[in-house]
Design a protein around this motif. Structure first.
Motif, PDB file in Angstrom:
ATOM      1  N   ASP A 138       3.746  -3.631  -9.492  1.00  0.00           N
ATOM      2  CA  ASP A 138       3.684  -2.354 -10.207  1.00  0.00           C
ATOM      3  C   ASP A 138       4.549  -2.366 -11.463  1.00  0.00           C
ATOM      4  N   ASN A 180       3.479   4.650  -7.326  1.00  0.00           N
ATOM      5  CA  ASN A 180       3.483   3.568  -6.336  1.00  0.00           C
ATOM      6  C   ASN A 180       4.889   3.016  -6.116  1.00  0.00           C
ATOM      7  N   LYS A 206      -3.763   0.751  -5.024  1.00  0.00           N
ATOM      8  CA  LYS A 206      -3.223  -0.619  -4.922  1.00  0.00           C
ATOM      9  C   LYS A 206      -4.332  -1.620  -4.615  1.00  0.00           C
TER      10      LYS A 206
END
Length: 163
Positions: free
Chosen positions: A94, A149, A69
């Motif tokens: 995302d 994620n 990230k």
């Protein structure tokens, strides 16, 4: 879920190792290019090969950045938001990465098919399909990391995972 995390960690370590090899090879190729110019020997392959290696390095690095990230975001406002709202924005980022990845995967497939049989100028053995294939794989891995994620952000965490 733990086995999947172990596989993902090994994949990321492999990508990081490949990226380090590419970075070292770029340095060597640039050194060869500088020495050959100083000796007035015209070598074109180190320049072209270092460019291809740099493209590969960027896309491999992108997979690691998405996983951690650490992809480029402007967080001036996000830094002041509560964690719950911040997670919503993380999931949104995302999702946008997945959408971009889908379009980029389609584009890389189109490039792979249109560049069939096209060779690099100074590297007759190197077809551009090889580079576009690597870009295609990196984009798929980027989308997989975005899915991971999202899953981590959306799934509730157990108490023993916080320790």
């Amino acid at each position: 879920m733990k086995k999947l995390a172990i596989i993902n960690d090994k994949l990321l370590k492999t990508i990081e190792f490949l990226a380090a090899l590419l970075l070292a090879s770029i340095a060597v190729m640039i050194l060869i290019q500088v020495i050959s110019r100083a000796l007035r020997i015209g070598l074109q392959w180190p320049d072209e090969m270092s460019r291809f290696a740099y493209v590969a390095l960027v896309f491999l690095g992108n997979v690691v950045a998405v996983s951690r990230k650490k992809n480029i975001t402007i967080t001036v406002i996000l830094d002041y938001l509560p964690n719950v709202i911040r997670k919503v924005f993380d999931v949104l980022i995302d999702i946008l990465t997945l959408i971009f990845g889908g379009f980029a995967i389609k584009g890389s497939l189109m490039l792979m098919t249109s560049a069939t049989g096209v060779h690099a100028n100074s590297l007759v053995w190197f077809q551009l399909n090889y580079l576009y294939g690597l870009v295609f794989l990196c984009l798929i891995f980027m989308c997989i990391e975005s899915f991971i994620n999202i899953a981590v952000d959306v799934m509730p965490q157990r108490e023993e995972e916080h320790l």
